[in-house]
Design a protein around this motif. Structure first.
Motif, short mmCIF file in Angstrom:
data_model
loop_
_atom_site.label_atom_id
_atom_site.label_comp_id
_atom_site.label_asym_id
_atom_site.label_seq_id
_atom_site.Cartn_x
_atom_site.Cartn_y
_atom_site.Cartn_z
N GLY A 83 56.81 3.15 -40.14
CA GLY A 83 55.80 4.13 -39.74
C GLY A 83 55.60 5.26 -40.72
O GLY A 83 54.55 5.92 -40.71
N THR A 84 56.56 5.51 -41.60
CA THR A 84 56.43 6.64 -42.53
C THR A 84 55.26 6.47 -43.49
O THR A 84 54.75 7.45 -44.01
CB THR A 84 57.73 6.81 -43.34
OG1 THR A 84 58.05 5.57 -44.00
CG2 THR A 84 58.89 7.19 -42.43
N GLY A 85 54.85 5.23 -43.74
CA GLY A 85 53.75 5.00 -44.66
C GLY A 85 52.40 5.41 -44.11
O GLY A 85 51.42 5.48 -44.86
N PHE A 86 52.33 5.72 -42.81
CA PHE A 86 51.04 6.01 -42.17
C PHE A 86 50.87 7.49 -41.84
O PHE A 86 49.99 7.85 -41.07
CB PHE A 86 50.90 5.17 -40.91
CG PHE A 86 50.99 3.69 -41.20
CD1 PHE A 86 49.89 3.00 -41.68
CD2 PHE A 86 52.18 3.00 -41.01
CE1 PHE A 86 49.97 1.64 -41.95
CE2 PHE A 86 52.28 1.64 -41.28
CZ PHE A 86 51.16 0.96 -41.75
N TYR A 87 51.72 8.31 -42.42
CA TYR A 87 51.61 9.75 -42.27
C TYR A 87 51.72 10.43 -43.63
O TYR A 87 52.41 9.92 -44.52
CB TYR A 87 52.74 10.31 -41.39
CG TYR A 87 52.69 9.97 -39.93
CD1 TYR A 87 51.89 10.69 -39.06
CD2 TYR A 87 53.47 8.94 -39.40
CE1 TYR A 87 51.86 10.41 -37.70
CE2 TYR A 87 53.45 8.65 -38.04
CZ TYR A 87 52.64 9.39 -37.20
OH TYR A 87 52.63 9.09 -35.86
N ARG A 88 51.10 11.59 -43.75
CA ARG A 88 51.38 12.46 -44.88
C ARG A 88 52.46 13.43 -44.43
O ARG A 88 52.31 14.11 -43.43
CB ARG A 88 50.13 13.25 -45.28
CG ARG A 88 49.02 12.39 -45.85
CD ARG A 88 49.39 11.71 -47.15
NE ARG A 88 49.53 12.67 -48.23
CZ ARG A 88 49.93 12.35 -49.45
NH1 ARG A 88 50.27 11.11 -49.73
NH2 ARG A 88 50.02 13.26 -50.38
N GLY A 89 53.58 13.43 -45.12
CA GLY A 89 54.61 14.40 -44.77
C GLY A 89 55.92 13.80 -44.37
O GLY A 89 56.89 14.53 -44.15
N GLY A 90 56.01 12.49 -44.24
CA GLY A 90 57.30 11.87 -44.06
C GLY A 90 57.72 11.59 -42.65
O GLY A 90 58.80 11.04 -42.44
N PHE A 91 56.92 11.99 -41.64
CA PHE A 91 57.36 11.66 -40.29
C PHE A 91 56.88 10.27 -39.90
O PHE A 91 56.27 9.57 -40.69
CB PHE A 91 56.95 12.73 -39.27
CG PHE A 91 55.63 13.37 -39.49
CD1 PHE A 91 55.54 14.53 -40.22
CD2 PHE A 91 54.48 12.83 -38.95
CE1 PHE A 91 54.31 15.14 -40.43
CE2 PHE A 91 53.25 13.44 -39.14
CZ PHE A 91 53.17 14.60 -39.88
#
Length: 441
Positions: free
Chosen positions: A376-384
């Motif tokens: 899931g980290t690939g689908f956010y900016r910022g690492g969450f």
């Protein structure tokens, strides 16, 4: 007098730079990072690995023999045009047919306002290029399409995620995001949204919310960029009204034939208000001169000679069967504490793991168990998004999907046992949603 008991310090060696051109790159290249999905391709394509990672459409149902014959006739009859340079605007006949395709979702459009692109990814890149200066803000669902995040980063735009729930983008969260960004003195250029069968969330924006979100954006002077590659792939066979059909003046619509025909042809389009259309044509000319004429004419011939709406129904049935296989396997195999979305169309399920699991750290162990997913980290900016993963059901057979989910569940069960035994890895201290909703069960 020399002290023979000590040695002089050797001169410091300059740090070795593996990229001799590093000092010459533009600042915007600092935001360019490899897609986590692309990084998975090498291992996910191995035959022994069940890939639940990539969103590759299943092309086995296409009438390849008749398509091959049609392409042959196209080249022999119209090769002088098909193999020549074309217009950056796109082949006129195809633009007219695209209007017919969009009419299925309630869109009334003129062919002059359609710009054909090399996939909708090019359209997204062009829209970002003409609207965004460094530091401008783009609102986008959390999570959001990884390809969009890459384009936004390339133009140094800041992404502010807006939470979703089971009914899609949350209007109250949108209002709060607008207020927060405005209070910081930053400019919001547009809202980027995938309202139908969201990638990666698998969620669909509820009909009552569509008008509300459009009204909110209109009140604040915020353009809406509607990305809709999956809109005709709903499992009930009914196309939902596009946002563009509800507001022609404030919505830029991105479409694609990659999911409903052939992804390898790379034919997409953007429908925009007239003034924006002019900027898009100029941008296309500077980027590619013109999209491939042959590919456009292949799509046009397909639309005029084949039962393309019947073909879409075949895709709907195939993807529904695969979706059902995945949901059934998740119910059967997944350990307690996991939740997931239940898509009504499209390609993807979004799964949330129990506290303490880091899906990015777990991925190498999953690949060892011969199954792949996207963290899931690939689908956010910022690492969450570290507790989430995207699972794709579009390409594997139902049998392979069930086996892949079984392997993934075994890996996750082992990971949870390690967490119980040795404790959790400290979660990244980053604000933002960790799932599209508090409870996606």
């Amino acid at each position: 007098m020399t002290d023979h008991g000590s040695q002089p310090n050797p001169p410091e060696k300059p740090a070795r730079n593996l990229d001799a051109y590093r000092a010459h790159y533009a600042e915007r290249t600092a935001g360019m990072t490899a897609s986590e999905i692309r990084a998975l391709f090498a291992v996910a394509s191995r035959p022994e690995v069940v890939s639940l990672a990539g969103g590759m459409p299943n092309l086995a149902a296409l009438p390849l023999d008749s398509l091959a014959a049609e392409v042959g006739r196209l080249v022999s009859e119209d090769g002088q045009v098909a193999l020549q340079y074309g217009s950056a605007h796109g082949v006129p006949e195809l633009r007219e047919q695209i209007c017919d395709v969009m009419a299925l979702e309630g869109i009334s459009a003129h062919p002059d306002d359609v710009v054909v692109t090399s996939g909708s990814q090019m359209a997204l890149d062009m829209v970002t290029r003409i609207f965004c200066d460094p530091g401008d803000v783009i609102l986008a669902e959390g999570p959001s399409y990884v390809g969009a995040l890459g384009s936004f980063a390339a133009y140094q735009a800041e992404v502010v995620h807006v939470a979703m729930d089971d009914d899609g983008l949350d209007p109250s969260a949108l209002r709060q995001a607008i207020a927060d960004v405005t209070a910081q003195g930053k400019r919001i250029k547009f809202l980027y949204t995938i309202p139908n069968f969201h990638n990666p969330g698998g969620i669909t924006l509820a009909l009552p919310r569509r008008a509300e979100i459009l009204e909110i954006c209109a009140q604040h002077g915020i353009l809406v960029v509607e990305d809709n590659p999956y809109g005709l792939l709903g499992f009930d066979g009914k196309a939902l009204p596009a946002l563009r059909s509800m507001d022609a003046d404030n919505v830029v619509y991105l479409g694609s034939f990659s999911k409903t025909f052939a992804s390898g042809l790379r034919v997409g389009w953007v429908l925009a208000p007239h003034a924006i259309r002019e900027k898009l044509v100029l941008t296309a000319e500077s980027a590619t001169l013109c999209p491939p004429t042959l590919n456009q004419m292949i799509v046009s011939r397909y639309l005029s000679t084949h039962d393309w709406q019947g073909q879409i129904k075949i895709f709907q049935e195939q993807y529904r069967e695969r979706r059902d296989a995945m949901l059934s396997a998740l119910e059967q195999y997944m350990p307690a504490g996991c939740t997931w979305t239940r898509p009504d169309g499209g390609f993807f399920v979004w799964l949330t793991t129990p506290e303490g699991v880091d899906t990015k750290a777990m991925l190498p162990r999953a690949v060892t168990q011969r199954v792949a997913y996207v963290s899931g980290t690939g689908f956010y900016r910022g690492g969450f998004g570290s507790r989430q993963m995207r699972l794709s059901y579009c390409y594997p057979t139902p049998e392979r999907i069930r086996e892949g989910v079984r392997r993934l569940a075994n890996t996750l069960t082992e990971e949870m046992e390690l967490v119980r035994t040795f404790g959790t890895v400290p979660q990244r201290s980053v604000p933002g949603p960790q799932a599209p909703s508090p409870d996606t069960a």
